[in-house]
Enzyme design. Sequence first.
Site, PDB file in Angstrom:
ATOM      1  N   ASP A   1     -16.733  -6.540  16.059  1.00 16.59           N
ATOM      2  CA  ASP A   1     -17.073  -7.773  16.112  1.00 16.59           C
ATOM      3  C   ASP A   1     -17.982  -8.153  17.200  1.00 16.59           C
ATOM      4  O   ASP A   1     -17.688  -7.790  18.618  1.00 16.59           O
ATOM      5  CB  ASP A   1     -16.006  -8.830  16.182  1.00 16.59           C
ATOM      6  CG  ASP A   1     -16.365 -10.413  15.521  1.00 16.59           C
ATOM      7  OD1 ASP A   1     -15.964 -10.932  14.470  1.00 16.59           O
ATOM      8  OD2 ASP A   1     -17.114 -10.986  16.392  1.00 16.59           O
ATOM      9  N   ILE A   2     -19.099  -8.790  17.202  1.00 15.67           N
ATOM     10  CA  ILE A   2     -20.074  -9.101  18.058  1.00 15.67           C
ATOM     11  C   ILE A   2     -19.510 -10.110  19.065  1.00 15.67           C
ATOM     12  O   ILE A   2     -20.075 -10.287  20.358  1.00 15.67           O
ATOM     13  CB  ILE A   2     -21.340  -9.548  17.504  1.00 15.67           C
ATOM     14  CG1 ILE A   2     -22.433  -8.939  18.274  1.00 15.67           C
ATOM     15  CG2 ILE A   2     -21.265 -10.899  17.246  1.00 15.67           C
ATOM     16  CD1 ILE A   2     -23.809  -9.325  17.671  1.00 15.67           C
TER      17      ILE A   2
ATOM     18  N   ASN B   1     -10.630 -15.275   6.764  1.00 16.05           N
ATOM     19  CA  ASN B   1     -10.811 -16.569   6.799  1.00 16.05           C
ATOM     20  C   ASN B   1     -11.672 -16.964   5.536  1.00 16.05           C
ATOM     21  O   ASN B   1     -12.531 -16.396   5.098  1.00 16.05           O
ATOM     22  CB  ASN B   1     -11.855 -17.164   7.852  1.00 16.05           C
ATOM     23  CG  ASN B   1     -11.359 -16.815   9.320  1.00 16.05           C
ATOM     24  OD1 ASN B   1      -9.923 -17.118   9.379  1.00 16.05           O
ATOM     25  ND2 ASN B   1     -12.068 -16.438  10.249  1.00 16.05           N
TER      26      ASN B   1
ATOM     27  N   HIS C   1     -14.467 -10.178   4.371  1.00 16.15           N
ATOM     28  CA  HIS C   1     -14.162  -9.464   5.756  1.00 16.15           C
ATOM     29  C   HIS C   1     -12.508  -9.694   6.200  1.00 16.15           C
ATOM     30  O   HIS C   1     -12.297 -10.777   6.349  1.00 16.15           O
ATOM     31  CB  HIS C   1     -14.910  -9.457   6.897  1.00 16.15           C
ATOM     32  CG  HIS C   1     -15.344 -10.822   7.276  1.00 16.15           C
ATOM     33  ND1 HIS C   1     -16.060 -11.628   6.449  1.00 16.15           N
ATOM     34  CD2 HIS C   1     -14.987 -11.769   8.308  1.00 16.15           C
ATOM     35  CE1 HIS C   1     -16.027 -12.984   7.054  1.00 16.15           C
ATOM     36  NE2 HIS C   1     -15.407 -12.876   8.014  1.00 16.15           N
TER      37      HIS C   1
ATOM     38  N   HIS D   1     -10.440  -9.436   9.731  1.00 15.14           N
ATOM     39  CA  HIS D   1     -10.458  -9.194  11.107  1.00 15.14           C
ATOM     40  C   HIS D   1      -9.328  -8.680  11.611  1.00 15.14           C
ATOM     41  O   HIS D   1      -8.118  -8.994  11.277  1.00 15.14           O
ATOM     42  CB  HIS D   1     -10.502 -10.728  11.976  1.00 15.14           C
ATOM     43  CG  HIS D   1     -11.550 -11.754  11.625  1.00 15.14           C
ATOM     44  ND1 HIS D   1     -12.635 -11.732  12.624  1.00 15.14           N
ATOM     45  CD2 HIS D   1     -12.107 -12.200  10.504  1.00 15.14           C
ATOM     46  CE1 HIS D   1     -13.539 -12.777  12.158  1.00 15.14           C
ATOM     47  NE2 HIS D   1     -13.157 -13.036  10.752  1.00 15.14           N
TER      48      HIS D   1
HETATM   49  P1  AMP Z   1     -15.904 -15.438   9.684  1.00 20.83           P
HETATM   50  O1  AMP Z   1     -15.900 -16.674  10.776  1.00 20.83           O
HETATM   51  O2  AMP Z   1     -14.419 -15.177   9.385  1.00 20.83           O
HETATM   52  O3  AMP Z   1     -16.599 -15.454   8.704  1.00 20.83           O
HETATM   53  O4  AMP Z   1     -16.138 -14.241  10.800  1.00 20.83           O
HETATM   54  C1  AMP Z   1     -17.573 -13.725  11.156  1.00 20.83           C
HETATM   55  C2  AMP Z   1     -17.248 -12.887  12.278  1.00 20.83           C
HETATM   56  O5  AMP Z   1     -18.654 -11.982  12.014  1.00 20.83           O
HETATM   57  C3  AMP Z   1     -17.428 -13.621  13.313  1.00 20.83           C
HETATM   58  O6  AMP Z   1     -16.351 -13.219  14.215  1.00 20.83           O
HETATM   59  C4  AMP Z   1     -18.512 -13.132  14.335  1.00 20.83           C
HETATM   60  O7  AMP Z   1     -18.559 -13.040  15.679  1.00 20.83           O
HETATM   61  C5  AMP Z   1     -18.914 -12.062  13.504  1.00 20.83           C
HETATM   62  N1  AMP Z   1     -20.526 -11.413  13.717  1.00 20.83           N
HETATM   63  C6  AMP Z   1     -21.398 -12.122  13.436  1.00 20.83           C
HETATM   64  N2  AMP Z   1     -22.441 -11.687  13.438  1.00 20.83           N
HETATM   65  C7  AMP Z   1     -22.447 -10.142  13.749  1.00 20.83           C
HETATM   66  C8  AMP Z   1     -22.988  -8.965  13.983  1.00 20.83           C
HETATM   67  N3  AMP Z   1     -23.943  -9.083  13.891  1.00 20.83           N
HETATM   68  N4  AMP Z   1     -22.085  -7.931  14.080  1.00 20.83           N
HETATM   69  C9  AMP Z   1     -20.753  -7.856  14.507  1.00 20.83           C
HETATM   70  N5  AMP Z   1     -20.073  -9.113  14.141  1.00 20.83           N
HETATM   71  C10 AMP Z   1     -20.874 -10.303  13.806  1.00 20.83           C
END
Ligand code: AMP
Length: 113
Positions: A31-32, A88, A101, A103
């Site tokens: 995760d970024i 989520n 996805h 986490h």
């Molecule tokens: P959600 O809120 O469950 O949709 O989680 C989306 C997740 O994607 C968040 O934890 C972000 O930090 C992560 N995210 C967004 N863009 C990227 C990216 N380019 N690479 C890795 N993780 C990302």
Amino acid sequence: MSEDCLFCKIVNKEIPSTIVYEDEDILAFKDINPVAPVHILIIPKKHIPTITDITDDDFELIGRMHAVAGKIARDAGIFEDGFRLVNNCRSHGGQVIYHLHFHLLGGKNLGGI
Ligand code: AMP
Ligand code: ZN
């Protein structure tokens, strides 16, 4: 593939990511914006918007994603202490990216819900 889906672009390597696991159907990457020492996203390569869009055809895939979570946890050194696997779903669930996805969170005591 959904045209303007960020995670489909990550699957297609149009956007870089730090991949920790990949097979024919599943991708996992860091995760970024990590909220725990280990924070990895596990996604199907197929575009499934939310957990409620899973169909009978996806059951094996979803099961394997859970098995992959255990393997990644082992590789990341958090298997013994344990971890959390979170989905989520939609707005009140805090979903921002509408490509299914999980986490994988660990590396510290996350407490109870
Ligand atoms: P959600 O809120 O469950 O949709 O989680 C989306 C997740 O994607 C968040 O934890 C972000 O930090 C992560 N995210 C967004 N863009 C990227 C990216 N380019 N690479 C890795 N993780 C990302
Ligand atoms: Zn997608």
